[in-house]
Scaffold this active site. Structure first.
Site, PDB file in Angstrom:
ATOM      1  N   THR A  46      49.622  67.541  12.491  1.00  0.00           N
ATOM      2  CA  THR A  46      50.736  66.596  12.587  1.00  0.00           C
ATOM      3  C   THR A  46      51.747  66.827  11.477  1.00  0.00           C
ATOM      4  OG1 THR A  46      49.243  64.942  13.513  1.00  0.00           O
ATOM      5  CG2 THR A  46      51.346  64.152  12.656  1.00  0.00           C
ATOM      6  N   TYR A 109      47.903  58.898  24.244  1.00  0.00           N
ATOM      7  CA  TYR A 109      48.743  58.350  25.316  1.00  0.00           C
ATOM      8  C   TYR A 109      47.961  57.963  26.560  1.00  0.00           C
ATOM      9  CZ  TYR A 109      52.678  57.482  28.398  1.00  0.00           C
ATOM     10  OH  TYR A 109      53.554  56.883  29.272  1.00  0.00           O
ATOM     11  N   TYR A 135      39.222  65.155  15.240  1.00  0.00           N
ATOM     12  CA  TYR A 135      40.233  64.449  14.449  1.00  0.00           C
ATOM     13  C   TYR A 135      40.465  63.082  15.080  1.00  0.00           C
ATOM     14  CZ  TYR A 135      44.805  63.586  12.171  1.00  0.00           C
ATOM     15  OH  TYR A 135      45.858  63.060  11.468  1.00  0.00           O
ATOM     16  N   ARG A 140      47.859  57.001  15.565  1.00  0.00           N
ATOM     17  CA  ARG A 140      48.762  57.861  16.335  1.00  0.00           C
ATOM     18  C   ARG A 140      48.351  57.968  17.797  1.00  0.00           C
ATOM     19  NH1 ARG A 140      52.624  61.037  14.109  1.00  0.00           N
ATOM     20  NH2 ARG A 140      52.762  61.105  11.838  1.00  0.00           N
ATOM     21  N   LYS A 163      37.445  64.795  10.990  1.00  0.00           N
ATOM     22  CA  LYS A 163      38.450  64.246  10.089  1.00  0.00           C
ATOM     23  C   LYS A 163      38.647  62.803  10.511  1.00  0.00           C
ATOM     24  CE  LYS A 163      43.350  64.492   8.818  1.00  0.00           C
ATOM     25  NZ  LYS A 163      44.661  65.142   9.070  1.00  0.00           N
ATOM     26  N   ILE A 205      41.243  66.220   4.333  1.00  0.00           N
ATOM     27  CA  ILE A 205      42.389  66.984   4.831  1.00  0.00           C
ATOM     28  C   ILE A 205      43.608  66.163   4.468  1.00  0.00           C
ATOM     29  CG2 ILE A 205      43.558  67.931   6.851  1.00  0.00           C
ATOM     30  CD1 ILE A 205      40.822  68.515   8.050  1.00  0.00           C
TER      31      ILE A 205
END
Length: 297
Positions: A46, A109, A135, A140, A163, A205
């Site tokens: 990202t 989404y 992740y 998000r 992550k 990270i």
């Protein structure tokens, strides 16, 4: 799995004023973080604005980073999305030489069920020629990977870690308590790294490692005193990194440090004057030169 312990830096993609990729600046950033003693590079996550790079640009950036890195550090490549088959198709076109693992964000989404998330990752892990790091970033994706799904996926031989950027410490503790010993729990948020480390996380990270690799190193590697000192030093500047979305804030900070420009691609905009002034002020109170270096012990 030892190569993914410690600090992974989520590399930015520098741009010039006309929106093209600034390769000289990218080289400066790579050398800056390598000399700041990070353990590995995370490419096209990202923070690298992967959503607005074409497939050709992603390939060119990856090729350039391999060239500059010269195998000094492991590379983790960002490869995720909400179309499982498209990810598998893209995977077939990637040159995996010098890529040590992929970081794959949970589908966004379309908000799949936990069974759908598990099936998605199992398909990726079955197909991927290198290990997979999950992740989880619900802020998000609007979809959480719950701890039961993570523990299920941890049994897959090609899924090596997660992550965790959910901010849900109860969830993280349940993962830490029940995960296989060789499954990596990685912090996905700079400021919760100190807490994550206390329950068994073995790395981070990091966004701010682009600017302050030594400080992030002190948080993940230092003793309790150094870890607190590093965390506290970032208290004022860290929230400014996300106020107008990542990587707007960190690129503004990196421009101040002379590493790259603050240009981003639409729909993101460069930091507002108000945010820029507050980042400047906060940065003046951060001194990364007096922090613990994990390689000095």
């Amino acid at each position: 799995m030892k190569k993914f312990k410690g600090t992974g830096v989520a590399l930015v993609t520098p741009f010039t004023e006309d929106g093209s990729i600034d390769y000289p600046a990218l080289e400066r950033v790579i050398e800056h973080v390598i000399h700041g003693n990070v353990e590995y590079l995370v490419v096209q996550g990202t923070t690298g604005e992967s959503a607005t790079l074409s497939e050709t640009e992603k390939s060119e950036v990856l090729r350039f980073i391999k060239k500059i890195n010269r195998q000094r550090l492991p590379i983790v490549y960002g490869l995720g999305g909400n179309n499982t088959q498209a990810i598998l198709d893209t995977m077939n076109a990637i040159d995996f030489s010098e890529i040590d693992a992929i970081l794959s964000v949970s589908p966004y989404y379309n908000k799949p069920s936990q069974e759908g998330i598990a099936a998605h990752y199992e398909a990726i892990a079955d197909h991927c020629p290198v290990p997979v790091i999950l992740y989880n970033v619900p802020g998000r994706t609007m979809s959480n990977i719950n701890y039961k799904t993570t523990l299920r996926l941890a049994k897959h031989p090609n899924i090596i870690g997660i992550k965790e950027a959910s901010g849900n410490l109860d969830q993280c503790m349940r993962i830490a308590k029940n995960k296989p010993e060789d499954f990596l729990l990685l912090s996905g948020d700079d400021m919760t790294t100190i807490f994550m480390r206390s329950i068994g996380a073995e790395g981070v990270i990091s966004v701010l490692a682009n600017a302050y690799p030594e400080i992030i190193g002190s948080i993940i590697h230092g003793n309790a005193s150094y870890s607190k000192k590093g965390t506290f030093s970032l208290l004022e500047i860290n929230p400014l990194m996300y106020e107008e979305s990542n990587p707007v804030g960190v690129k503004c900070l990196m421009e101040k440090l002379g590493l790259c420009s603050d240009y981003v691609r639409l729909p993101l905009l460069r930091a507002s004057e108000d945010l820029k002034s507050r980042i400047d002020l906060a940065a003046n109170n951060v001194n990364s030169r007096h922090f613990y270096s994990p390689h000095l012990d």
